[in-house]
Design an enzyme around this catalytic site. Sequence first.
Site, PDB file in Angstrom:
ATOM      1  N   HIS A  41      -3.126  -6.133  -1.698  1.00  0.00           N
ATOM      2  CA  HIS A  41      -2.710  -4.817  -1.043  1.00  0.00           C
ATOM      3  C   HIS A  41      -3.356  -3.878  -2.347  1.00  0.00           C
ATOM      4  O   HIS A  41      -3.921  -2.807  -2.199  1.00  0.00           O
ATOM      5  CB  HIS A  41      -1.065  -4.693  -1.215  1.00  0.00           C
ATOM      6  CG  HIS A  41      -0.648  -3.295  -0.932  1.00  0.00           C
ATOM      7  ND1 HIS A  41      -0.124  -2.699  -0.058  1.00  0.00           N
ATOM      8  CD2 HIS A  41      -0.363  -2.291  -2.123  1.00  0.00           C
ATOM      9  CE1 HIS A  41       0.047  -1.415   0.022  1.00  0.00           C
ATOM     10  NE2 HIS A  41       0.096  -1.255  -1.363  1.00  0.00           N
ATOM     11  N   GLU A  42      -2.941  -4.380  -3.599  1.00  0.00           N
ATOM     12  CA  GLU A  42      -3.429  -3.660  -4.892  1.00  0.00           C
ATOM     13  C   GLU A  42      -4.929  -3.395  -5.023  1.00  0.00           C
ATOM     14  O   GLU A  42      -5.519  -2.453  -5.310  1.00  0.00           O
ATOM     15  CB  GLU A  42      -2.853  -3.975  -6.186  1.00  0.00           C
ATOM     16  CG  GLU A  42      -1.312  -3.899  -6.006  1.00  0.00           C
ATOM     17  CD  GLU A  42      -0.694  -2.432  -6.031  1.00  0.00           C
ATOM     18  OE1 GLU A  42      -1.487  -1.603  -6.185  1.00  0.00           O
ATOM     19  OE2 GLU A  42       0.442  -2.427  -5.492  1.00  0.00           O
ATOM     20  N   HIS A  83      -6.312  -0.456  -2.960  1.00  0.00           N
ATOM     21  CA  HIS A  83      -6.387   0.678  -3.717  1.00  0.00           C
ATOM     22  C   HIS A  83      -7.228   0.853  -4.495  1.00  0.00           C
ATOM     23  O   HIS A  83      -8.048   1.896  -4.796  1.00  0.00           O
ATOM     24  CB  HIS A  83      -4.877   0.808  -4.538  1.00  0.00           C
ATOM     25  CG  HIS A  83      -3.620   1.033  -3.516  1.00  0.00           C
ATOM     26  ND1 HIS A  83      -3.689   1.864  -2.383  1.00  0.00           N
ATOM     27  CD2 HIS A  83      -2.241   0.391  -3.539  1.00  0.00           C
ATOM     28  CE1 HIS A  83      -2.506   2.010  -1.909  1.00  0.00           C
ATOM     29  NE2 HIS A  83      -1.834   1.140  -2.420  1.00  0.00           N
TER      30      HIS A  83
END
Length: 452
Positions: free
Chosen positions: A22-23, A26
């Site tokens: 997920h990170e 980003h």
Amino acid sequence: MADFLGSVWWMIVSLGLLVTFHEFGHYWVARRCGVKVLRFSVGFGKPLWSRYNKDGTEFAIAAIPLGGYVKMLDEREVEVPAGERAVAFNNKTVWQRIAIVAAGPAANLLLCIALLWVMFVIGRQDYSATLGRTTGIAASAGFASGDRVLEVDGRMVDTWAEASMALTTAAMDRQDARVRVRDALDNERTRVLPLSQLPAGFDERQVPAQAGLVWQFWLQPARVDSVVTGSAAANLLQSGDLILAVDGQRVDSMDQVTPLVEALGKRGGPGMVEVERNGERLALELTPKPGQGADGKPQWLLGVGFQQGQAPAYDARQQYGVLAALPAAVRETGKLASDSLGMMRRMLTGHASLKNVSGPITIARVANASAERGVDWFLYFLALLSLSLCIINLLPIPVLDGGHLLYYLIELVKGSPLSERAMATGQFIGLALLAGLMGLAFYNDILSLVPR
């Protein structure tokens, strides 16, 4: 203790993998948009290990492995030198900020599809939606032993879990379900299961059983393992005997024996218990004796223990070739997303119980159970959890990605960013909502551990 340690370990592995992905979403989009990333951390708290890359980003593994974050250069958080203001997050266009924030949930969605693709290539083993026994409203509706459920309300099902989910959805909506089955004679029929007749407050986790559907793989033969000295069965039943009938009522599995013995005891007098022993069928006269059940309540007993066999062999397998597995994974992702969003909608409208909200304890237990079942099931669990993280993060709650996206959409409409005060108020409300949601999840988790 082994189950506890296993649950903790697999939860850390699962969350660590999914949050890192997920990170990274980003981080990757932020770098493509020219934003300077100060830190990429797996976990929270003090870094246990860290390294810097050529762009000056610190990659760290922190002490608390239940999450992670990406810290970007932002004038709202630190003083930024004039020469670096162009690479600060807050100075990027609103569309770039939207892309960076949406990249985390998008990464989880892509990971879900990738995990399901691997699972389908390997092949996931499961149990077919074949009925072993029917009672109650299911029997009255014409369902019978040997029926294999093919479709529920137009939704094709391959396994018992898919059939159970479809039936649960119909039950929560208080609707009858149209079920297409293939019977024991290989004839296809459509029957209506009147789920609207289930009593108010029914257990949403036990819909098939409460409707009178017993899946075939649930049934365990009533084979005697031990006989209690001085009991009703002493000197009559032997280890290895297979109970076939009690007082004239056929027995297909061990779970039927206790209620039949209870009924025989309440009737009074002896009854015939038919068994198979060494290939011969015997009829033995027994009279149940009063005693205490496992729950400590009065109960009529024969005084036998049953062999607890291993789980039956899987009779269904979902497997595709390398190319065909991709559209199958996309379809499965869509189906899971629809089920998840539908459940959330029903909880908000009161059609589903808030008991369906679960937290880290449940995640840990399911992670351990999935890992024990095999790679295929663990991949499925990871895919479902990744999709859940995607959906939860897109909720329009400030402090979550969805809340930030809401701010940016408002900015697009009004032509300027929200005020610091408005965003601070939103953050406070978001934290309160998140705390309430986490509190409910922990409450349900703890309640599930309390013996009933």
